[in-house]
Design an enzyme around this catalytic site. Structure first.
Site, PDB file in Angstrom:
ATOM      1  N   LYS A  54      30.478  -4.659 -18.596  1.00  0.00           N
ATOM      2  CA  LYS A  54      31.828  -5.159 -18.315  1.00  0.00           C
ATOM      3  C   LYS A  54      31.853  -6.686 -18.330  1.00  0.00           C
ATOM      4  CE  LYS A  54      32.974  -0.956 -15.836  1.00  0.00           C
ATOM      5  NZ  LYS A  54      33.067  -0.224 -14.575  1.00  0.00           N
ATOM      6  N   GLN A  98      32.272  -1.613  -8.261  1.00  0.00           N
ATOM      7  CA  GLN A  98      31.665  -0.537  -9.045  1.00  0.00           C
ATOM      8  C   GLN A  98      31.389   0.683  -8.157  1.00  0.00           C
ATOM      9  OE1 GLN A  98      31.153  -0.599 -12.454  1.00  0.00           O
ATOM     10  NE2 GLN A  98      30.590   1.552 -12.218  1.00  0.00           N
ATOM     11  N   ASP A 121      41.151  -1.776 -11.629  1.00  0.00           N
ATOM     12  CA  ASP A 121      40.643  -0.417 -11.885  1.00  0.00           C
ATOM     13  C   ASP A 121      41.733   0.627 -11.612  1.00  0.00           C
ATOM     14  OD1 ASP A 121      38.188   0.052 -12.991  1.00  0.00           O
ATOM     15  OD2 ASP A 121      37.065  -0.104 -11.110  1.00  0.00           O
TER      16      ASP A 121
END
Ligand code: NDP
Length: 292
Positions: A54, A98, A121
């Site tokens: 990412k 994450q 997200d």
């Protein structure tokens, strides 16, 4: 008839290129350079790999990344404290924590601590709640399900009025994918491990999204002829012919399904590349909104 293969790599590249152009336009117009904060807790090797990918992808499109690592035994307060600091940092437009977090941490509380304006997200409970409500829009849509919708649209699927079946109801893929299909006016069935006659339900699907995590579970004769099939699954299976000793397969038996479907995503090269492209796109959107 053999199905059209939906080229997720190419479609994701188009999106990345458009994000790169958007970043430059924003900066040239005197706006901020978009910034993405990544938060990694613990030592999970897969999580380290995902975060590395990412950050690399961010750099490629001109997004600045700010990386933070905490040990596996970090306390709830430490993780939430870091998130709150990032909420207040004007250089950070998106925050990515994450998942999964190490056992013992309250994942929902951490996600709730993220400002919904920086929730790139799309996992904040308010964003998911808005996705589920008629007439409301989330600030951000989770990246993998959003990628599934883009792939369906690019492949030319008629979504409105279609019978859509999603196999899997996880918070990060199955459920938001189903909510997006409902928003797009598909008649949507959500299947899971207790579903009776899964093959029969799948056979009714004009659009089938598989997000299970079981290698090649969905067989060719579960697919309705002419269906659009999106395979989210990423599973390692042994492969003595490969140097690594394994290969990646999806949740759908691709070779069988492609003989029946109208269009299908491959694994790898289908949904996977869309996830990171969606994250970059959400980060650009967050940066643009910060100056609106
Ligand atoms: P989860 O394990 O969180 O969810 C799996 C879902 O599948 C659950 O809802 C479960 O049902 C259902 N399920 C499990 N076994 C069966 C069965 N035998 N019959 C019917 N349903 C079943 O997985 P994720 O949603 O996180 O991920 C799914 C897959 O997608 C994985 O392979 C993962 O690696 C991949 N993935 C890929 C991404 C990408 O970018 N391409 C991103 C994220 C995930 P129940 O709820 O009843 O337990």
């Amino acid at each position: 008839m053999t199905a059209r293969i939906i080229d997720g790599k190419a479609i994701a590249q188009e999106l990345r290129d458009s994000v790169a152009r958007g970043v430059e336009e924003l900066v040239e117009a005197g706006g901020p350079r978009p910034g993405l904060a990544t938060v990694l807790v613990g030592e999970d090797p897969a999580s380290h790999t995902y975060v590395r990918m990412k950050r690399k992808a961010s750099a490629e499109v001109g997004i600045e990344s700010f990386h933070h690592e905490l040990p596996a035994d970090a306390s709830q307060e430490e993780v939430e404290g870091l998130v709150k600091k990032l909420n207040d940092d004007p250089k950070v437009h998106g925050i990515l924590v994450q998942l999964p977090l190490p056992a013992g941490l309250d994942e929902e509380a951490v996600l709730r601590a993220i400002s919904i304006d920086k929730d790139v997200d799309g996992f904040h409970p308010v964003n998911i709640g808005r996705l589920a409500q008629k007439g409301r829009e989330p600030q951000f849509v989770p990246c993998t399900p959003a990628g599934c919708m883009i792939l369906l649209e690019k492949a030319g699927a008629q979504i409105e009025g279609a019978n859509a079946v999603v196999v899997g109801r996880s918070n990060i893929v199955g459920m938001p994918a189903a909510l997006l299909l409902v928003k797009a006016n598909a008649t949507t069935t959500i299947c899971h491990s207790r579903t009776q006659d899964l093959p029969g339900v799948c056979r009714e699907a004009d659009i089938l999204i598989a997000a299970i995590g079981r290698p090649e579970m969905i067989k060719g004769d579960w697919i309705k002829p002419g269906a659009y099939v999106i395979d989210v699954g990423v599973n390692r299976v042994e492969d003595p012919d490969s140097k690594k000793g394994y290969k990646l397969v999806g949740d759908v038996a691709f070779d069988e399904a492609k003989e029946v479907a109208e269009a299908i995503t491959p694994v790898p090269g289908g949904v996977g590349p869309m996830t990171i492209a969606g994250l970059l796109n959400n980060t650009l959107t967050a940066a643009k909104r910060s100056v609106d």
